[in-house]
Motif scaffolding. Structure first.
Motif, PDB file in Angstrom:
ATOM      1  N   VAL A 122      30.471  -2.898  -4.745  1.00 40.60           N
ATOM      2  CA  VAL A 122      29.352  -2.515  -3.900  1.00 40.60           C
ATOM      3  C   VAL A 122      28.323  -3.644  -3.940  1.00 40.60           C
ATOM      4  O   VAL A 122      27.896  -4.066  -5.020  1.00 40.60           O
ATOM      5  CB  VAL A 122      28.710  -1.190  -4.350  1.00 40.60           C
ATOM      6  N   VAL A 123      27.963  -4.151  -2.776  1.00 45.27           N
ATOM      7  CA  VAL A 123      27.024  -5.269  -2.654  1.00 45.27           C
ATOM      8  C   VAL A 123      25.820  -4.818  -1.841  1.00 45.27           C
ATOM      9  O   VAL A 123      25.981  -4.238  -0.761  1.00 45.27           O
ATOM     10  CB  VAL A 123      27.692  -6.476  -1.957  1.00 45.27           C
ATOM     11  N   TRP A 124      24.621  -5.104  -2.366  1.00 48.86           N
ATOM     12  CA  TRP A 124      23.396  -4.755  -1.649  1.00 48.86           C
ATOM     13  C   TRP A 124      22.813  -6.017  -1.017  1.00 48.86           C
ATOM     14  O   TRP A 124      22.642  -7.037  -1.679  1.00 48.86           O
ATOM     15  CB  TRP A 124      22.384  -4.118  -2.593  1.00 48.86           C
ATOM     16  N   VAL A 125      22.501  -5.934   0.280  1.00 50.66           N
ATOM     17  CA  VAL A 125      22.020  -7.081   1.044  1.00 50.66           C
ATOM     18  C   VAL A 125      20.753  -6.679   1.797  1.00 50.66           C
ATOM     19  O   VAL A 125      20.679  -5.576   2.362  1.00 50.66           O
ATOM     20  CB  VAL A 125      23.089  -7.547   2.067  1.00 50.66           C
ATOM     21  N   LEU A 126      19.747  -7.564   1.803  1.00 53.40           N
ATOM     22  CA  LEU A 126      18.545  -7.292   2.580  1.00 53.40           C
ATOM     23  C   LEU A 126      18.902  -7.134   4.050  1.00 53.40           C
ATOM     24  O   LEU A 126      19.648  -7.943   4.609  1.00 53.40           O
ATOM     25  CB  LEU A 126      17.539  -8.427   2.411  1.00 53.40           C
ATOM     26  N   GLN A 127      18.372  -6.120   4.673  1.00 55.56           N
ATOM     27  CA  GLN A 127      18.687  -5.871   6.076  1.00 55.56           C
ATOM     28  C   GLN A 127      18.318  -7.059   6.956  1.00 55.56           C
ATOM     29  O   GLN A 127      19.030  -7.376   7.913  1.00 55.56           O
ATOM     30  CB  GLN A 127      17.963  -4.623   6.562  1.00 55.56           C
ATOM     31  N   GLU A 128      17.237  -7.743   6.609  1.00 59.00           N
ATOM     32  CA  GLU A 128      16.785  -8.865   7.429  1.00 59.00           C
ATOM     33  C   GLU A 128      17.633 -10.121   7.242  1.00 59.00           C
ATOM     34  O   GLU A 128      17.525 -11.068   8.019  1.00 59.00           O
ATOM     35  CB  GLU A 128      15.331  -9.204   7.108  1.00 59.00           C
ATOM     36  N   ASN A 129      18.510 -10.120   6.228  1.00 61.80           N
ATOM     37  CA  ASN A 129      19.353 -11.293   5.964  1.00 61.80           C
ATOM     38  C   ASN A 129      20.630 -11.183   6.800  1.00 61.80           C
ATOM     39  O   ASN A 129      21.711 -10.846   6.311  1.00 61.80           O
ATOM     40  CB  ASN A 129      19.685 -11.391   4.474  1.00 61.80           C
ATOM     41  N   ALA A 130      20.504 -11.497   8.080  1.00 62.03           N
ATOM     42  CA  ALA A 130      21.632 -11.334   8.998  1.00 62.03           C
ATOM     43  C   ALA A 130      22.807 -12.232   8.632  1.00 62.03           C
ATOM     44  O   ALA A 130      23.965 -11.854   8.788  1.00 62.03           O
ATOM     45  CB  ALA A 130      21.166 -11.622  10.432  1.00 62.03           C
ATOM     46  N   LYS A 131      22.512 -13.428   8.112  1.00 63.89           N
ATOM     47  CA  LYS A 131      23.581 -14.356   7.753  1.00 63.89           C
ATOM     48  C   LYS A 131      24.446 -13.781   6.629  1.00 63.89           C
ATOM     49  O   LYS A 131      25.689 -13.829   6.688  1.00 63.89           O
ATOM     50  CB  LYS A 131      22.996 -15.696   7.332  1.00 63.89           C
ATOM     51  N   ALA A 132      23.788 -13.221   5.604  1.00 59.56           N
ATOM     52  CA  ALA A 132      24.533 -12.629   4.494  1.00 59.56           C
ATOM     53  C   ALA A 132      25.318 -11.407   4.946  1.00 59.56           C
ATOM     54  O   ALA A 132      26.469 -11.197   4.547  1.00 59.56           O
ATOM     55  CB  ALA A 132      23.586 -12.259   3.359  1.00 59.56           C
ATOM     56  N   ARG A 133      24.738 -10.614   5.813  1.00 60.61           N
ATOM     57  CA  ARG A 133      25.438  -9.428   6.307  1.00 60.61           C
ATOM     58  C   ARG A 133      26.686  -9.816   7.079  1.00 60.61           C
ATOM     59  O   ARG A 133      27.759  -9.220   6.913  1.00 60.61           O
ATOM     60  CB  ARG A 133      24.490  -8.604   7.175  1.00 60.61           C
ATOM     61  N   ARG A 134      26.567 -10.851   7.921  1.00 60.14           N
ATOM     62  CA  ARG A 134      27.743 -11.306   8.667  1.00 60.14           C
ATOM     63  C   ARG A 134      28.825 -11.820   7.732  1.00 60.14           C
ATOM     64  O   ARG A 134      30.021 -11.589   7.949  1.00 60.14           O
ATOM     65  CB  ARG A 134      27.345 -12.401   9.669  1.00 60.14           C
ATOM     66  N   MET A 162      27.658   1.110   3.795  1.00 62.87           N
ATOM     67  CA  MET A 162      27.855   2.393   3.134  1.00 62.87           C
ATOM     68  C   MET A 162      26.605   3.252   3.192  1.00 62.87           C
ATOM     69  O   MET A 162      26.646   4.425   3.506  1.00 62.87           O
ATOM     70  CB  MET A 162      28.271   2.123   1.682  1.00 62.87           C
ATOM     71  N   GLU A 163      25.460   2.664   2.861  1.00 61.14           N
ATOM     72  CA  GLU A 163      24.213   3.399   2.856  1.00 61.14           C
ATOM     73  C   GLU A 163      23.047   2.425   2.935  1.00 61.14           C
ATOM     74  O   GLU A 163      23.218   1.206   2.794  1.00 61.14           O
ATOM     75  CB  GLU A 163      24.091   4.271   1.615  1.00 61.14           C
ATOM     76  N   VAL A 164      21.868   2.983   3.150  1.00 60.17           N
ATOM     77  CA  VAL A 164      20.645   2.188   3.253  1.00 60.17           C
ATOM     78  C   VAL A 164      19.645   2.721   2.238  1.00 60.17           C
ATOM     79  O   VAL A 164      19.563   3.932   1.991  1.00 60.17           O
ATOM     80  CB  VAL A 164      20.045   2.273   4.677  1.00 60.17           C
ATOM     81  N   ARG A 165      18.896   1.801   1.621  1.00 57.79           N
ATOM     82  CA  ARG A 165      17.846   2.230   0.694  1.00 57.79           C
ATOM     83  C   ARG A 165      16.604   1.368   0.908  1.00 57.79           C
ATOM     84  O   ARG A 165      16.694   0.208   1.304  1.00 57.79           O
ATOM     85  CB  ARG A 165      18.313   2.136  -0.757  1.00 57.79           C
ATOM     86  N   ASP A 166      15.437   1.944   0.646  1.00 57.25           N
ATOM     87  CA  ASP A 166      14.159   1.241   0.757  1.00 57.25           C
ATOM     88  C   ASP A 166      13.513   1.159  -0.610  1.00 57.25           C
ATOM     89  O   ASP A 166      13.635   2.069  -1.434  1.00 57.25           O
ATOM     90  CB  ASP A 166      13.219   1.982   1.714  1.00 57.25           C
ATOM     91  N   VAL A 193      10.848  -2.845   1.655  1.00 54.71           N
ATOM     92  CA  VAL A 193      11.995  -3.689   1.954  1.00 54.71           C
ATOM     93  C   VAL A 193      13.219  -2.778   2.062  1.00 54.71           C
ATOM     94  O   VAL A 193      13.387  -1.854   1.274  1.00 54.71           O
ATOM     95  CB  VAL A 193      12.216  -4.747   0.855  1.00 54.71           C
ATOM     96  N   ARG A 194      14.040  -3.060   3.045  1.00 55.02           N
ATOM     97  CA  ARG A 194      15.243  -2.242   3.244  1.00 55.02           C
ATOM     98  C   ARG A 194      16.486  -3.054   2.895  1.00 55.02           C
ATOM     99  O   ARG A 194      16.624  -4.210   3.281  1.00 55.02           O
ATOM    100  CB  ARG A 194      15.322  -1.756   4.690  1.00 55.02           C
ATOM    101  N   GLU A 195      17.405  -2.418   2.157  1.00 54.02           N
ATOM    102  CA  GLU A 195      18.687  -3.021   1.810  1.00 54.02           C
ATOM    103  C   GLU A 195      19.822  -2.180   2.383  1.00 54.02           C
ATOM    104  O   GLU A 195      19.702  -0.961   2.507  1.00 54.02           O
ATOM    105  CB  GLU A 195      18.869  -3.096   0.293  1.00 54.02           C
ATOM    106  N   ILE A 196      20.926  -2.867   2.675  1.00 52.60           N
ATOM    107  CA  ILE A 196      22.134  -2.191   3.130  1.00 52.60           C
ATOM    108  C   ILE A 196      23.199  -2.356   2.050  1.00 52.60           C
ATOM    109  O   ILE A 196      23.441  -3.470   1.567  1.00 52.60           O
ATOM    110  CB  ILE A 196      22.645  -2.773   4.455  1.00 52.60           C
ATOM    111  N   GLY A 197      23.815  -1.266   1.655  1.00 57.73           N
ATOM    112  CA  GLY A 197      24.876  -1.315   0.662  1.00 57.73           C
ATOM    113  C   GLY A 197      26.233  -1.426   1.341  1.00 57.73           C
ATOM    114  O   GLY A 197      26.574  -0.618   2.207  1.00 57.73           O
ATOM    115  N   TYR A 198      27.002  -2.451   0.960  1.00 56.24           N
ATOM    116  CA  TYR A 198      28.335  -2.669   1.511  1.00 56.24           C
ATOM    117  C   TYR A 198      29.384  -2.340   0.459  1.00 56.24           C
ATOM    118  O   TYR A 198      29.248  -2.718  -0.705  1.00 56.24           O
ATOM    119  CB  TYR A 198      28.512  -4.125   1.953  1.00 56.24           C
ATOM    120  N   ARG A 199      30.434  -1.688   0.889  1.00 50.59           N
ATOM    121  CA  ARG A 199      31.552  -1.349   0.020  1.00 50.59           C
ATOM    122  C   ARG A 199      32.735  -2.245   0.364  1.00 50.59           C
ATOM    123  O   ARG A 199      33.096  -2.383   1.539  1.00 50.59           O
ATOM    124  CB  ARG A 199      31.943   0.117   0.194  1.00 50.59           C
TER     125      ARG A 199
END
Length: 256
Positions: free
Chosen positions: A22-34, A44-48, A56-62
C-alpha cells in the motif's frame, strides 16, 4: 531510477513473504500518481491530514506483487560480482524445514573455522531452536549460482539480552558464510539485505549480539556502522550488544 527503486522494493516485499503493498501519494503529485498507476497500482482510499499550511489529501494505492517475483534473485549491480562470475547472482530465500541440515552445515563449518583460529564466537544454535526459527520463517539461505553460500536469521525478538518494549528492533542471529565463499563480501551483503528488510518491517534498529571477547568481530561490525550499546553477563557469559540506527539507510540495497 524510479522504476529500479520500485523493483527493489518489490523484491524485499517478496522475500518477507508479503504479496501486497500500500503506497500513499499526495493527490497533487500527478507525476507520482501516474508512475504508480503505470506499475499496476489501483487507488484504494483517500485520507486528509492537517499541516501548517492547511489540509493535505493523500490517495492510497494498492499493489499486488506479480507472482513471478516470489523467487527473488539478488544481484550486485555496479560492483564486483561476489564470485567473479558473469552474473554475480546472489539469491536469498527463506529456509524450508527440509533445508535444516544445509543451514546447520554452514553454521558448523563456520564454527570450526573460528575455533581453529582461536576465535571465541558461538554461531550454532541448539537444533530445536533452529527448527523453531525455520518454522517461524526467520531463517534464510543465500545461494550463489544455485549453491548454498551463507545463512542468516532475522527476527523481531531479541531474547535473552534485548528488552524491546517499544518493538523498534529487528535482530540478526547466526550469520555465517560457507568457507568456499569466504572473503567475497557476502556477510556484508546479507547485513545490507537485513537492513532493508528491517526497514520494511517498520523497525528503526538492526541489532545483534556477539561474544564480548571477540575483538575482531567487534571491529567488523563497527566498520559497517554498528554501535556498541552495552555488555551483558545475564546468561553466564560476556555478550556485547550492537545496534545500527537505520534512519537514513537506503531500504533498497542495490542488487539489480
Amino acid at each position: 531510477m524510479g522504476r529500479q527503486l520500485w523493483r527493489r522494493a518489490l523484491d524485499h516485499v517478496c522475500d518477507l513473504g508479503l504479496t501486497v503493498i500500500v503506497v500513499w501519494v499526495l493527490q497533487e503529485n500527478a507525476k507520482a500518481r501516474r508512475f504508480y498507476e503505470r506499475q499496476g497500482a489501483k487507488p484504494m482510499e483517500v485520507r486528509d491530514f492537517r499541516v501548517a499550511t492547511g489540509l493535505v489529501r493523500e490517495i492510497g494505492y494498492r499493489v499486488s506483487v506479480p507472482p513471478d517475483m516470489y523467487q527473488v534473485s539478488w544481484l550486485r549491480a555496479g560492483r564486483e560480482a561476489p564470485m567473479g562470475d558473469a552474473e554475480g547472482a546472489l539469491q536469498v530465500t527463506r529456509a524450508q524445514p527440509d533445508q535444516a541440515d544445509t543451514v546447520l552445515s554452514i553454521l558448523q563449518e563456520a564454527q570450526q573455522w573460528l575455533h581453529d583460529r582461536g576465535i571465541n564466537q558461538g554461531v550454532v544454535p541448539p537444533r530445536e531452536r533452529l527448527y523453531g526459527r525455520i518454522a517461524r520463517g526467520e531463517v534464510y539461505i543465500a545461494q550463489v549460482n544455485g549453491r548454498p553460500a551463507a545463512t542468516i536469521s532475522l527476527s523481531t525478538t531479541g531474547e535473552p539480552f534485548w528488552e524491546d518494549s517499544s518493538q523498534e528492533g529487528a535482530y540478526v542471529h547466526s550469520l555465517a558464510v560457507a568457507r568456499e565463499f569466504g572473503g567475497r563480501g557476502l556477510g556484508r551483503e546479507l547485513l545490507r539485505w537485513a537492513e532493508g528488510a528491517a526497514l520494511l518491517m517498520g523497525k528503526r534498529y538492526l541489532r545483534l549480539d556477539i561474544w564480548g571477547d571477540n575483538m575482531r568481530l567487534s571491529g567488523y561490525y563497527r566498520s559497517v556502522g554498528f554501535v556498541h550499546v552495552r555488555d551483558d553477563r545475564s546468561e553466564g557469559w560476556l555478550a556485547s550488544l550492537f545496534q545500527k540506527d537505520l534512519r537514513g539507510v537506503d531500504s533498497h540495497p542495490q542488487h539489480r
